[in-house]
Design a protein around this motif. Structure first.
Motif, PDB file in Angstrom:
ATOM      1  N   TYR A  83       2.182  -5.003   2.634  1.00 26.94           N
ATOM      2  CA  TYR A  83       1.234  -6.053   3.019  1.00 26.94           C
ATOM      3  C   TYR A  83       0.152  -6.188   1.948  1.00 26.94           C
ATOM      4  O   TYR A  83      -0.149  -7.298   1.488  1.00 26.94           O
ATOM      5  N   PHE A  99      -0.642  -9.296  -0.418  1.00 25.52           N
ATOM      6  CA  PHE A  99      -1.951  -9.939  -0.297  1.00 25.52           C
ATOM      7  C   PHE A  99      -2.604 -10.104  -1.672  1.00 25.52           C
ATOM      8  O   PHE A  99      -3.168 -11.161  -1.986  1.00 25.52           O
ATOM      9  N   ILE A 133      -8.770  -3.891   1.935  1.00 27.58           N
ATOM     10  CA  ILE A 133      -7.429  -4.274   2.367  1.00 27.58           C
ATOM     11  C   ILE A 133      -6.867  -3.125   3.188  1.00 27.58           C
ATOM     12  O   ILE A 133      -6.610  -2.035   2.662  1.00 27.58           O
ATOM     13  N   ASN A 185      -3.887  -1.614   5.058  1.00 27.15           N
ATOM     14  CA  ASN A 185      -2.425  -1.724   5.088  1.00 27.15           C
ATOM     15  C   ASN A 185      -1.896  -1.306   6.457  1.00 27.15           C
ATOM     16  O   ASN A 185      -1.214  -0.291   6.616  1.00 27.15           O
ATOM     17  N   THR A 230      -9.441  -7.399   5.331  1.00 32.08           N
ATOM     18  CA  THR A 230      -8.220  -7.981   5.884  1.00 32.08           C
ATOM     19  C   THR A 230      -7.338  -6.868   6.416  1.00 32.08           C
ATOM     20  O   THR A 230      -7.364  -5.736   5.912  1.00 32.08           O
ATOM     21  N   ILE A 282      -3.392  -6.394   8.919  1.00 33.94           N
ATOM     22  CA  ILE A 282      -2.260  -7.071   9.543  1.00 33.94           C
ATOM     23  C   ILE A 282      -2.686  -7.568  10.919  1.00 33.94           C
ATOM     24  O   ILE A 282      -3.355  -6.861  11.677  1.00 33.94           O
ATOM     25  N   TYR A 324       5.683  -8.240   2.676  1.00 35.76           N
ATOM     26  CA  TYR A 324       5.104  -8.660   1.397  1.00 35.76           C
ATOM     27  C   TYR A 324       4.859 -10.168   1.406  1.00 35.76           C
ATOM     28  O   TYR A 324       3.781 -10.644   1.009  1.00 35.76           O
ATOM     29  N   GLY A 329       1.962 -10.961   3.653  1.00 41.03           N
ATOM     30  CA  GLY A 329       0.707 -10.628   2.997  1.00 41.03           C
ATOM     31  C   GLY A 329       0.353 -11.620   1.909  1.00 41.03           C
ATOM     32  O   GLY A 329      -0.813 -12.004   1.756  1.00 41.03           O
ATOM     33  N   LYS A 349      -1.096 -14.716   3.458  1.00 40.98           N
ATOM     34  CA  LYS A 349      -2.465 -14.496   3.922  1.00 40.98           C
ATOM     35  C   LYS A 349      -3.440 -14.397   2.755  1.00 40.98           C
ATOM     36  O   LYS A 349      -4.560 -14.911   2.815  1.00 40.98           O
TER      37      LYS A 349
END
Length: 376
Positions: A76, A80, A274, A276, A327, A329, A351, A354, A357
């Motif tokens: 992710y 991202f 971020i 994950n 951010t 999920i 992936y 992400g 997003k």
């Protein structure tokens, strides 16, 4: 006490032989230990001001990126970053930190958008499917269910000498890359100044750099710990390090900075986090088998650790007039309950999710409630 030159030669040889014959470090010695030939390779979380010296009052604001652990869900974060690059809005970071799988992502995020392709290859090419190779009898009597070799091979392939040299060059320009591991002997977080390691003249710098990455991603009981050579009082020892997520799954700022009084730091710095994984609880059936129970227990503990770290980081940013963006999920997104599920199709899909997003206007949230409720 042996002569300094002799000690230096021995230290280099020991670093390159992966600490195989070194005695373990007593906890007291470990507290004073340094890395041979690279004395500034790491720093205690309590000394955060030395790491974040640029954040002091009157200094220029910082742009910080923190990358959490999350096992296979690291795909992710990799996606991202690519979407963020595609949007043209991704800033240049002064400091990048990573823990667990975030540590594997961090060097490439640190080097910039030109290295997004390395992350795509790691997380979508099937390179991770070989990580879960049972360690034979060592799975029962050893220190990990799965072999350490495949993880080390993956790290060596992508974090090669050229990548490490590039990290060193960027460090010399004033940027910092920090990776967290957990020292099991002291039950504390160790922060590694990866740029200091990469830019040193030590012949063992490449091996140490990769060993730290392997340590940060070594889920206890799942992968073997990493033994790292240290020197204390003229004696050589080895320390046992495992997944940074055990003690610090998110390191936006070190503990010593988190407790700083409001107004003691420069304002207007920016923190991007971020995560994950999901911040909200994610109910899932757990099989009554050893490996699923260990993996799920670790994941649950780390998720609680992550929520607490996010609360502390958000509160710190508000007190000091720093901009906070994060951010994770979405709560409603279907994900695996097993952080060691390195299935290529799953990781490709995550992936792509992400990446979408990262390229959207709503990729980041500026408060924790919005972050927990994304997509719920």
């Amino acid at each position: 006490m042996m002569p300094r030159a002799t000690l230096s030669i021995i230290c280099t040889a020991l670093l390159l032989s992966a600490c195989a014959s070194l005695p373990r470090a007593p906890p007291i010695a470990s507290a004073r230990a340094t890395i041979p030939q690279i004395p500034l390779a790491r720093i205690s979380p309590d000394e955060g001001y030395r790491i974040f010296a640029g954040s002091r009052r009157g200094a220029a604001p910082l742009t910080i990126l923190a990358l959490s652990g999350g096992g296979a869900d690291g795909s992710y974060g990799a996606g991202f970053l690519k979407g963020w690059s595609d949007s043209g809005l991704r800033p240049e970071f002064d400091i990048v930190t990573g823990s667990s799988v975030g540590a594997l992502i961090a060097p490439f995020a640190f080097l910039g958008p030109g290295y997004d392709g390395h992350l795509e290859a790691i997380f979508t090419s099937g390179a991770t499917e070989n990580l879960m190779r049972i360690a034979g009898i060592n799975a029962v009597v050893g220190s990990g269910v799965f072999k350490a070799g495949p993880m080390k091979d993956l790290i060596s392939k992508y974090a090669d000498d050229r990548i490490i040299d590039a990290v060193g060059a960027r460090y010399r320009k004033g940027k910092m890359l920090i990776v967290a591991t957990t020292n099991l002997d002291t039950q504390g977080t160790t922060l590694w100044n990866m740029g200091e390691i990469a830019s040193s003249d030590s012949p063992g710098r490449y091996e140490l750099f990769r060993n730290v990455l392997a340590a940060s991603a070594a889920i206890p009981g799942i992968f073997p710990p990493a033994l790292i050579a240290v020197e204390s009082g003229g004696n050589m020892y080895s320390e046992m390090h495992v997944d940074g997520g055990v003690t610090s799954n998110i390191l936006a700022v070190p503990e010593g900075v988190l407790t700083a009084h409001a107004g003691s730091l420069a304002t207007k710095s920016r923190v991007f986090v971020i995560v994950n994984g999901k911040l909200s609880p994610d109910a899932s059936y757990t099989s009554d088998l050893t490996l699923p129970i260990v993996a799920r227990s670790f994941q649950t503990s780390v998720k609680a650790n992550t929520r607490n770290a996010m609360i502390a980081t958000y509160d710190f940013c508000k007190r000091n007039n720093w901009d906070f963006k994060a951010t994770a999920i979405d709560a409603g997104k279907l994900t695996t309950s097993d952080p060691t599920n390195f299935d290529t199709d799953y990781m490709k899909e995550l992936y792509a999710y992400g990446r979408a997003k990262g390229g959207s206007a709503s990729g980041f949230q500026s408060n924790l409630e919005g972050l927990r409720g994304q997509g719920s």
